[in-house]
Write a protein that holds these residues in place. Structure first.
Motif: not given
Length: 259
Positions: A131-158
């Motif tokens: 995932m890390h290296w794939n994102l680096e490749e995407k960032l380079l192709a898009m000339d973007a500085e960084y990527a965004v990640m969305i994580l859902d912690f639903k149903d995780i015990p307290y």
């Protein structure tokens, strides 16, 4: 006196040109990376605009890519992990930066805390590295500085927790990846965050005197935030969000596209 935004941009441009001049004849980077301002700026920002440290990190990046990077791409990932370690790619935020979406962290936690064996450990590490290296490749192709990640912690015990073995894997990967290829993911959005996580993060921001920009790198919504589906649209448009997050985007599941 703090520099204004114009001065800051000029200082960044000057540092990028200085770094590029230093490494041009050393063959650390291919031409695309060498000519990418955003690629070089990630290193400079990570090392607080210290050109010398950034140059050393890029040298280590070159060594790593020539010795270890390929290993994670030749490791087989069995199809049985498809429904457990879900990572959806292909989306973009409002600034056209790549967005990675993980809608089932609860399943990850269950697997990692129950019957986690050597193969699971290898698959987890491999997925994160890919995932890390794939994102680096995407960032380079898009000339973007960084990527965004969305994580859902639903149903995780307290009272969820990671075993020491899992923490060791995560810490090892962070120690290995961050200095050689820093800040590929510089903004994380956490949904259904346990209240204790949100409280501790807010306290840390205050104690460490994070700037608004630094605080925005980790945005949390707890289950009590009834309007989180509206607020998340400030970061990612609805047509780029997974259905689990109130959007219409399907995308593809990384590394299981053909299975």
């Amino acid at each position: 006196m703090r520099p204004n935004s114009k001065d800051s941009v000029q200082l960044q441009q000057k540092a990028v040109e200085e770094l590029r001049h230093i490494i041009t004849d050393k063959n650390y980077l291919d031409q695309n990376k060498l000519e990418s301002n955003s690629f070089l700026l990630r290193y400079l920002k990570f090392f607080h605009m210290d050109v010398s440290k950034a140059e050393k990190a890029i040298k280590n990046y070159w060594k790593y890519c020539n010795s270890k990077k390929l290993a994670c791409f030749v490791t087989e990932i069995p199809n049985k992990y498809k429904d457990i370690f879900q990572i959806f790619a292909g989306a973009r935020d409002h600034q056209n930066r790549p967005v990675i979406q993980i809608p089932n962290i609860g399943d990850w936690i269950k697997k990692l805390n129950n019957g986690f064996d050597k193969q699971d450990e290898l698959v987890l590490a491999t997925l994160i590295e890919r995932m890390h290296w794939n994102l680096e490749e995407k960032l380079l192709a898009m000339d973007a500085e960084y990527a965004v990640m969305i994580l859902d912690f639903k149903d995780i015990p307290y009272t969820f927790s990671f075993s020491k073995r899992i923490l060791n894997i995560v810490v090892k990967l962070i120690k290995e990846m961050m200095p050689i290829s820093p800040d590929v993911i510089a903004q994380t959005i956490i949904l259904n965050a346990p209240k204790i996580m949100k409280v501790l993060t807010t306290a840390a921001h205050t104690l460490l005197r994070f700037t608004p920009e630094q605080q925005n790198r980790c945005v949390m919504f707890s289950p009590s935030d009834a309007d989180w589906k509206g607020q998340i649209l400030n970061f990612v448009p609805a047509n780029q969000l997974r259905p689990e997050f109130g959007g219409t985007f399907i995308g593809h599941q990384m590394w299981f596209e053909n299975n």
